[in-house]
Design a protein around this motif. Sequence first.
Motif, short mmCIF file in Angstrom:
data_model
loop_
_atom_site.label_atom_id
_atom_site.label_comp_id
_atom_site.label_asym_id
_atom_site.label_seq_id
_atom_site.Cartn_x
_atom_site.Cartn_y
_atom_site.Cartn_z
N ILE A 66 42.12 30.66 24.14
CA ILE A 66 40.39 30.59 24.25
C ILE A 66 40.28 31.37 25.69
O ILE A 66 39.43 32.11 25.56
CB ILE A 66 39.65 29.44 24.05
CG1 ILE A 66 37.99 29.68 23.93
CG2 ILE A 66 39.99 28.48 25.18
CD1 ILE A 66 37.37 28.70 23.51
N ASN A 67 40.99 31.28 26.66
CA ASN A 67 40.85 32.05 27.78
C ASN A 67 41.06 33.40 27.78
O ASN A 67 40.55 34.30 28.23
CB ASN A 67 41.83 31.19 28.95
CG ASN A 67 41.44 30.05 29.42
OD1 ASN A 67 40.26 29.50 29.17
ND2 ASN A 67 42.20 29.24 29.85
N ARG A 68 42.04 33.80 26.60
CA ARG A 68 42.52 35.30 26.52
C ARG A 68 41.16 35.69 25.80
O ARG A 68 40.59 36.84 26.07
CB ARG A 68 43.61 35.11 25.76
CG ARG A 68 44.04 36.54 25.46
CD ARG A 68 45.34 36.88 24.53
NE ARG A 68 46.40 36.04 24.98
CZ ARG A 68 47.52 35.80 24.56
NH1 ARG A 68 47.85 36.25 23.53
NH2 ARG A 68 48.56 35.06 25.23
N TYR A 69 40.54 35.08 24.88
CA TYR A 69 39.30 35.60 24.16
C TYR A 69 37.98 35.65 24.89
O TYR A 69 37.41 36.70 25.09
CB TYR A 69 39.20 34.49 23.04
CG TYR A 69 37.84 34.88 22.19
CD1 TYR A 69 38.19 35.99 21.12
CD2 TYR A 69 36.75 34.39 22.32
CE1 TYR A 69 37.02 36.14 20.25
CE2 TYR A 69 35.41 34.91 21.61
CZ TYR A 69 35.94 35.76 20.71
OH TYR A 69 34.69 36.11 20.00
N LEU A 70 38.17 34.61 25.82
CA LEU A 70 36.65 34.53 26.60
C LEU A 70 36.86 35.46 28.08
O LEU A 70 35.85 36.12 28.50
CB LEU A 70 36.25 33.23 27.11
CG LEU A 70 35.86 32.18 26.03
CD1 LEU A 70 35.72 30.72 26.77
CD2 LEU A 70 34.88 32.71 25.34
N TYR A 71 38.12 35.71 28.36
CA TYR A 71 38.11 36.49 29.45
C TYR A 71 39.31 37.60 29.34
O TYR A 71 40.38 37.72 30.03
CB TYR A 71 38.61 35.56 30.78
CG TYR A 71 37.78 34.34 30.81
CD1 TYR A 71 36.25 34.39 31.17
CD2 TYR A 71 38.26 33.09 30.70
CE1 TYR A 71 35.47 33.19 31.29
CE2 TYR A 71 37.48 31.86 30.75
CZ TYR A 71 36.22 31.91 31.22
OH TYR A 71 35.42 30.84 31.17
N PRO A 72 39.08 38.51 28.57
CA PRO A 72 40.05 39.50 28.11
C PRO A 72 40.45 40.24 29.14
O PRO A 72 41.43 40.85 29.29
CB PRO A 72 39.36 40.39 27.07
CG PRO A 72 37.98 39.86 27.20
CD PRO A 72 37.72 38.77 27.76
N LEU A 73 39.56 40.65 30.28
CA LEU A 73 39.82 41.50 31.19
C LEU A 73 40.87 40.90 32.43
O LEU A 73 40.93 41.81 33.40
CB LEU A 73 38.45 42.27 31.98
CG LEU A 73 37.87 43.05 30.67
CD1 LEU A 73 36.47 43.44 31.28
CD2 LEU A 73 38.81 44.14 30.01
#
Length: 169
Positions: A66-73
Amino acid sequence: MELHQLIEKIKTEQNCEVFPALENIDLPSRTPDDLRQFYRLCNGIQLFKDSDYAIEIVGVDLFIPINRYLYPLESIDWNVDTGEVSNHWYLIAKDTMQSQYISLDLTLERYGQCYDSFIETHSLMGDSPIIARNFTELLQQIYTGKGQYWYWLQDDFKSLGDAYDPPIL
């Protein structure tokens, strides 16, 4: 109710859409059995799409950290274990209109627990409530709510603790 029965029941709802299963799915090795079964039966569900509290159980392509999804940059090496437990939480449900997300924990200590990952409080200690002990319980509770105010935010919801509480094994 068994998971396959629940999915069949959801298919009869006019305001829900069950997406067809994919032939080949690639899931993390520690994916809980009930979630593996879910993805063998379908590739996500849109629940109560015309209601104020619609939510989507994501397809296998979005079952990612989920961290990759919420904070993709963010420039994070996802292959390095930083010790942050939320790096092992996977996106399982979302309502992007209300910035509401639900994550599923793949750590051994909290295996399969689901958390409220509202965008403003995601992964904050003391503000990451456990909202289901496993995926099947989560889906059952959301379905029972029929698109009304989310069950874990209601006054009568019995707290299951916080994601950062000592694990119950």
